[in-house]
Enzyme design. Structure first.
Site, PDB file in Angstrom:
ATOM      1  N   ASN A  33     -16.265  -6.106   6.360  1.00  0.00           N
ATOM      2  CA  ASN A  33     -15.043  -5.491   6.880  1.00  0.00           C
ATOM      3  C   ASN A  33     -15.480  -4.558   8.004  1.00  0.00           C
ATOM      4  OD1 ASN A  33     -12.683  -4.108   7.423  1.00  0.00           O
ATOM      5  ND2 ASN A  33     -12.249  -3.575   5.302  1.00  0.00           N
ATOM      6  N   LYS A  40     -18.158  -2.078   6.290  1.00  0.00           N
ATOM      7  CA  LYS A  40     -18.245  -2.118   4.837  1.00  0.00           C
ATOM      8  C   LYS A  40     -18.709  -3.512   4.434  1.00  0.00           C
ATOM      9  CE  LYS A  40     -14.320   1.027   4.185  1.00  0.00           C
ATOM     10  NZ  LYS A  40     -12.944   1.148   3.630  1.00  0.00           N
ATOM     11  N   ARG A 118     -13.034  -9.951   6.973  1.00  0.00           N
ATOM     12  CA  ARG A 118     -11.657  -9.499   7.053  1.00  0.00           C
ATOM     13  C   ARG A 118     -11.261  -9.446   8.521  1.00  0.00           C
ATOM     14  NH1 ARG A 118      -9.136  -3.535   7.020  1.00  0.00           N
ATOM     15  NH2 ARG A 118      -6.942  -4.100   6.719  1.00  0.00           N
ATOM     16  N   HIS A 207      -2.036  -6.050   4.933  1.00  0.00           N
ATOM     17  CA  HIS A 207      -2.501  -5.909   3.540  1.00  0.00           C
ATOM     18  C   HIS A 207      -2.291  -7.204   2.753  1.00  0.00           C
ATOM     19  CE1 HIS A 207      -1.535  -1.333   3.955  1.00  0.00           C
ATOM     20  NE2 HIS A 207      -2.813  -1.558   4.255  1.00  0.00           N
ATOM     21  N   HIS A 235       1.622  -1.460  -2.303  1.00  0.00           N
ATOM     22  CA  HIS A 235       0.239  -1.124  -1.937  1.00  0.00           C
ATOM     23  C   HIS A 235       0.288   0.262  -1.302  1.00  0.00           C
ATOM     24  CE1 HIS A 235      -3.883  -2.090  -0.252  1.00  0.00           C
ATOM     25  NE2 HIS A 235      -3.495  -1.090   0.536  1.00  0.00           N
ATOM     26  N   LEU A 236      -0.094   1.277  -2.079  1.00  0.00           N
ATOM     27  CA  LEU A 236       0.049   2.656  -1.640  1.00  0.00           C
ATOM     28  C   LEU A 236      -1.322   3.311  -1.482  1.00  0.00           C
ATOM     29  CD1 LEU A 236       2.964   3.709  -4.048  1.00  0.00           C
ATOM     30  CD2 LEU A 236       3.112   2.640  -1.781  1.00  0.00           C
ATOM     31  N   GLY A 237      -1.802   3.318  -0.258  1.00  0.00           N
ATOM     32  CA  GLY A 237      -3.030   4.021   0.066  1.00  0.00           C
ATOM     33  C   GLY A 237      -2.737   4.950   1.231  1.00  0.00           C
ATOM     34  N   GLY A 239      -2.836   3.924   4.229  1.00  0.00           N
ATOM     35  CA  GLY A 239      -1.884   2.968   4.772  1.00  0.00           C
ATOM     36  C   GLY A 239      -1.102   2.414   3.590  1.00  0.00           C
ATOM     37  N   ARG A 268       0.856   7.817   9.390  1.00  0.00           N
ATOM     38  CA  ARG A 268       1.820   7.013  10.145  1.00  0.00           C
ATOM     39  C   ARG A 268       3.240   7.309   9.684  1.00  0.00           C
ATOM     40  NH1 ARG A 268      -1.342   1.695   8.552  1.00  0.00           N
ATOM     41  NH2 ARG A 268      -3.336   2.133   9.562  1.00  0.00           N
ATOM     42  N   ASP A 309      -3.815  13.728   1.723  1.00  0.00           N
ATOM     43  CA  ASP A 309      -4.397  13.447   0.417  1.00  0.00           C
ATOM     44  C   ASP A 309      -3.343  13.761  -0.643  1.00  0.00           C
ATOM     45  OD1 ASP A 309      -5.751  13.654  -2.083  1.00  0.00           O
ATOM     46  OD2 ASP A 309      -7.641  14.018  -1.049  1.00  0.00           O
ATOM     47  N   GLY A 359      -1.296   4.320  -5.435  1.00  0.00           N
ATOM     48  CA  GLY A 359      -0.582   3.548  -6.442  1.00  0.00           C
ATOM     49  C   GLY A 359      -1.317   3.444  -7.762  1.00  0.00           C
ATOM     50  N   ASN A 361      -3.745   5.625  -8.836  1.00  0.00           N
ATOM     51  CA  ASN A 361      -4.257   6.885  -9.391  1.00  0.00           C
ATOM     52  C   ASN A 361      -3.254   8.030  -9.478  1.00  0.00           C
ATOM     53  OD1 ASN A 361      -7.156   6.118  -9.680  1.00  0.00           O
ATOM     54  ND2 ASN A 361      -6.960   5.784  -7.474  1.00  0.00           N
ATOM     55  N   GLU A 411      -9.622  -6.379  -2.623  1.00  0.00           N
ATOM     56  CA  GLU A 411      -9.530  -7.193  -1.420  1.00  0.00           C
ATOM     57  C   GLU A 411     -10.833  -7.923  -1.123  1.00  0.00           C
ATOM     58  OE1 GLU A 411      -6.781  -5.181   1.694  1.00  0.00           O
ATOM     59  OE2 GLU A 411      -7.580  -3.546   0.466  1.00  0.00           O
TER      60      GLU A 411
END
Length: 446
Positions: A33, A40, A118, A207, A235-237, A239, A268, A309, A359, A361, A411
Site C-alpha cells: 500500500n 505499508k 492497493r 474503501h 467504515h468509520l476511520g 476517512g 474532511r 482522534d 467503528g 473501537n 483490507e
C-alpha cells in the site's frame, strides 16, 4: 479519448505483456500500500491466511525516515526499527525486502506467488483485480486527474516492485471496483451529461476492499449466504464511508468522485453545499487549492473542534467541552442520515456492520448511531457493545430485528485473497479461492 464510462477491464491475464501467472506451488502474497511518503507492507501465507511479517516505511525522502518491521509472533526476535534517510520508494521497498530476507522471507523466494497492490482509483475501466501490464499501468496513469493525491503513489509502488521482480505477477486491486455495481441512478450526478462524461465526473466510491470483506464476513457471522442479505456497512476511520449492499453487490455508497463526499471525517467535511466553494472564492478570495486544502485537511472533526482522534473527542465530551460535543453530535447526525437513507434504498435491512478504527473501537459512537432506531428494528445491547474484542461479534439487543455487528476489517487480507485467486486461477493451480477461505476469495463482479 476512450469514453471511460463504456468499457470495463476485468481480471484477465491474457493477451498483454508481463508476468500473469504464479510460479507453480507458490503460496505467499506480498501486499503493498504505497502512499505519497510511505509504504505499508504485509506478507501472507495463503494456505492458512496467516501473516508472516508486516511493516511500515514512513517519511520517505526525509532525513527522519523510519522503517518498522514486525515478524510473525514468536519469530525474528520481535519488532525491529530503522531510522535515517530513505531516499525514495525504490529504496523503501528494497529496505523492506532486506527486513523480510532477514526473517528468511526474501522476495527471491520461490514460494512468493505475486505482489498485490492497493490502487485507490480504477474508474469504470477496472472492475476486478487485474494483472499489471504496460497497458494497464497507462490506464491507471490516465486516472490521475481524478485521484491526484493517491494514484501517483500507487503507480510508483507498482513500478518499483516490477523492477525488483519483473518475473512475478503484479496485481492491482482497486478501491473503486466493488462499487462499480452501483446502478446509474445512484452513480450519476444531476449535471449536464456531456460535461460529466467528458471529465469523468460521477460517483465512484472508495474503501471498496473493506466494504467487500466486511459484508461477506458479516454474512459468515450470521451463518447466511451474503447473496440472501441486505447489509449496511459503516467504515468509520479517519476517512469514513457507508455502503448499501444488496445480495453482496454495492447499490450505493457515500463517497463520490473523490473521498471528500459523504460522512463527516477526521479532516474532511463530507457532504457540503457546492455553492460554499463559490462563496469562499468570491467573498473570502480563496483559491481553488486553498479551498481544497480547507475541505480535505482542515474540516471534519478537526475543523469543528481541533481534534480528529475520537478518543480525545469523547474525553472532552465527558468533561463538558461544548465544541467537542457539537462536533460529536454533527458526526452522529450525518451517520444517522446515511443509515436512514440506505434503509430506504435497500427496502429491507438484515444487518448493520461497524468497522475500521472508530467503528471497531468506539462504543459511544455505535451507541449514539443506533440510539432512537428501535422503531426501525435496530438496537444495541449496552453490555455487548462495551466489550472490546478483535473478533467479529454481534452487539444487537435481544429482540432486535436487524443484526448489529462489529466486524474488524482486513483490507490487506482481502487484497491478498483477490490477488492469489487471480494468479492461481491463471496458473491452473487451483487458485479459485478454495485455498483462501470464504471471507477472502470472491468472483469480484460476475
Amino acid at each position: 479519448m476512450t469514453d471511460p464510462n463504456t468499457e470495463a477491464t476485468t481480471g484477465t491475464t491474457t493477451g498483454q505483456e508481463g508476468a500473469g501467472t504464479a510460479p507453480s506451488g507458490a503460496h505467499r502474497v506480498l501486499v503493498l500500500n504505497s502512499g505519497s511518503s510511505s509504504v505499508k507492507y504485509q506478507l501472507l501465507d495463503m494456505r492458512d491466511q496467516s501473516r508472516l511479517a508486516s511493516g511500515l516505511v514512513e517519511r520517505i525522502g526525509e532525513e527522519t525516515s523510519r522503517l518498522v518491521h514486525t515478524p510473525r509472533p514468536g519469530e525474528g526476535g520481535g519488532t525491529r526499527e530503522r531510522t535515517g534517510r530513505i531516499a525514495d520508494h525504490a529504496a523503501a521497498l528494497k529496505a523492506a525486502a532486506e527486513e523480510l530476507a532477514a526473517d528468511g522471507l526474501g522476495l527471491d523466494s520461490p514460494e512468493l506467488a505475486a505482489i498485490g497492490h492497493r490502487v485507490v482509483h480504477g474508474g469504470l475501466r477496472f472492475t476486478e483485480p487485474t494483472v499489471v501490464t504496460d497497458d494497464v499501468l497507462k490506464e491507471i496513469e490516465r486516472l490521475v486527474p481524478v485521484a491526484p493525491l493517491h494514484n501517483p503513489a500507487n503507480i510508483t509502488g507498482i513500478r518499483t516492485a516490477r523492477e525488483l521482480r519483473p518475473d512475478l505477477p503484479q496485481v492491482a486491486v482497486f478501491d473503486t471496483a466493488f462499487h462499480t455495481t452501483m446502478p446509474e441512478h445512484a452513480a450519476r450526478y444531476a449535471i449536464d451529461v456531456e460535461t460529466a462524461d467528458a471529465h469523468r465526473v460521477r460517483r465512484y466510491g472508495f474503501h471498496g476492499t473493506s466494504h467487500a470483506y466486511v459484508s461477506r464476513r458479516t454474512a459468515k457471522l450470521l451463518g447466511r449466504p451474503v447473496e440472501d442479505l441486505n447489509i449496511i456497512v459503516l467504515h468509520l476511520g479517519n476517512g469514513a464511508s457507508a455502503s448499501a449492499i444488496a445480495g453482496g453487490r454495492c447499490v450505493d455508497t457515500s463517497m463520490g468522485l473523490t473521498p471528500l463526499e459523504g460522512l463527516v471525517m477526521g479532516t474532511r467535511s463530507g457532504d457540503i453545499d457546492p455553492a460554499v466553494t463559490f462563496h469562499l472564492k468570491r467573498v473570502a478570495g480563496m483559491s481553488a487549492d486553498e479551498i481544497d486544502e480547507l475541505l480535505n485537511k482542515k474540516s471534519g472533526l478537526v475543523g469543528l473542534c481541533g481534534d480528529n482522534d475520537m478518543r480525545e473527542i469523547r474525553r472532552r465530551v465527558d468533561e463538558g467541552d461544548e465544541r467537542a460535543t457539537l462536533a460529536f453530535d454533527i458526526y452522529i447526525h450525518r451517520l444517522k442520515k446515511y443509515i436512514g437513507a440506505y434503509m430506504a434504498v435497500l427496502g429491507r435491512v438484515d444487518a448493520v456492520a461497524f468497522t475500521a478504527g472508530v467503528g471497531e473501537n468506539s462504543a459511544p459512537v455505535r451507541e449514539a448511531a443506533m440510539a432512537g432506531m428501535e422503531g426501525f428494528g435496530m438496537a444495541v445491547d449496552a453490555g455487548l457493545n462495551s466489550v472490546r474484542s478483535s473478533q467479529p461479534r454481534l452487539i444487537s439487543a435481544t429482540g432486535s430485528r436487524v443484526a448489529v455487528a462489529v466486524v474488524p476489517t482486513d483490507e490487506e487480507l482481502e487484497i491478498a485473497g483477490q490477488t492469489f485467486a487471480l494468479v492461481g486461477r491463471a496458473a491452473g493451480d487451483g487458485g479459485d479461492g478454495s485455498g483462501t477461505g470464504p471471507e477472502t476469495a470472491r468472483s469480484t463482479h460476475p
